[in-house]
Write a protein that holds these residues in place. Sequence first.
Motif, short mmCIF file in Angstrom:
data_model
loop_
_atom_site.label_atom_id
_atom_site.label_comp_id
_atom_site.label_asym_id
_atom_site.label_seq_id
_atom_site.Cartn_x
_atom_site.Cartn_y
_atom_site.Cartn_z
N VAL A 185 -4.19 -3.54 -7.11
CA VAL A 185 -2.90 -2.88 -7.31
C VAL A 185 -3.12 -1.40 -6.97
O VAL A 185 -3.97 -0.74 -7.58
CB VAL A 185 -2.38 -3.03 -8.75
CG1 VAL A 185 -1.11 -2.20 -8.95
CG2 VAL A 185 -2.10 -4.50 -9.07
N VAL A 186 -2.36 -0.91 -5.99
CA VAL A 186 -2.53 0.46 -5.49
C VAL A 186 -1.25 1.24 -5.77
O VAL A 186 -0.19 0.90 -5.27
CB VAL A 186 -2.82 0.46 -3.97
CG1 VAL A 186 -3.15 1.87 -3.50
CG2 VAL A 186 -3.93 -0.51 -3.62
N ARG A 187 -1.38 2.29 -6.58
CA ARG A 187 -0.21 3.07 -6.98
C ARG A 187 -0.17 4.41 -6.28
O ARG A 187 -1.17 5.13 -6.20
CB ARG A 187 -0.24 3.29 -8.50
CG ARG A 187 0.93 4.13 -9.01
CD ARG A 187 0.88 4.32 -10.52
NE ARG A 187 1.97 5.17 -10.99
CZ ARG A 187 2.21 5.43 -12.27
NH1 ARG A 187 1.42 4.91 -13.21
NH2 ARG A 187 3.23 6.21 -12.61
N ASP A 188 1.00 4.73 -5.76
CA ASP A 188 1.24 6.06 -5.22
C ASP A 188 1.10 7.08 -6.35
O ASP A 188 1.78 6.95 -7.38
CB ASP A 188 2.65 6.11 -4.62
CG ASP A 188 3.12 7.51 -4.32
OD1 ASP A 188 2.28 8.38 -4.01
OD2 ASP A 188 4.36 7.75 -4.41
N PRO A 189 0.23 8.09 -6.21
CA PRO A 189 0.02 9.04 -7.31
C PRO A 189 1.24 9.90 -7.62
O PRO A 189 1.33 10.49 -8.70
CB PRO A 189 -1.14 9.91 -6.82
CG PRO A 189 -1.09 9.81 -5.33
CD PRO A 189 -0.62 8.42 -5.03
N GLY A 190 2.20 9.94 -6.68
CA GLY A 190 3.36 10.80 -6.88
C GLY A 190 4.62 10.09 -7.35
O GLY A 190 5.67 10.72 -7.48
#
Length: 294
Positions: free
Chosen positions: A28-33
């Motif tokens: 699961v890869v989350r956009d930090p912004g």
Amino acid sequence: MTDHPIDMSVHPDITAYFDPETNTISYVVRDPGSTSCAIIDSVMDIDYAAGRITYDHADAMIAEIEGKGLQLEWIIETHVHADHLSAAPYIQQRLGGKIGVGEKIMEIQETFGKIFNEGTEFQRDGSQFDRLFTDGDTYSVGDMQCFVIYTPGHTPACMTHVMGDAAFVGDTLFMPDGGSARADFPGGDAGVLYDSIQKVLSLPDKMRLFMCHDYGPNGRDIQWETTVAEEKAHNIHVGGGKTREEFIKFRTERDKTLAMPKLIIPSLQVNMRAGEVPTDKDGKPMLKVPLNGL
């Protein structure tokens, strides 16, 4: 080297999920912004002997996404896996998002459509997927700009996905002490794989690389994250300046000793359909076993 600008200041939040049955790592890869995220290389659980599928692995990722209030935008397949089944349709039904794969999926569908004796109702145009990526394509996860690098050799449809300072390499590379993936499947090519690995190794030295598989060589704990610099220096198959000719010789000889993955027959039938299980003429889920076809 890619022509795309790489923003190493973007540091996506990444959660890894290891499946011990297939030695697969999903992410699961989350956009930090923002609250946007993507899933990379999901797994559908199968008890092949019993003919039973379940979704524990996918449910764990779904629970994280729902628990953190995230919005799933993409369900990415780095390639058509031969050793595990994708849970992409199940996840999409629960959370939405677009299912994406490399455009060379059509070559896979043509090759294995024949092996599995699929009829004309099986579309070989990639239409089972929401997006077919070509080399250099861009897309976004929230505010995070992403792009793909065509990295064939293991299969004709392999792509590396770059998201900020992270790259998801599929089976193009393993951890430094694991080397590289086989290149003897239909459409595979050891020389092409070497060239693809060089594309990955041309990324910035500090780029984080995330593996699709790890087998814990020599009894070490399972690992899935390394860097371009570590791979260039220490990868046992391509590191330290090994030549293309050396790699081809080694990879070809090694591949002759490898058995077929135990889940290759169900995996290919399901994954070339974007994770959908094929059905018989009565609409019941059913898999085929082609004899002497692989």
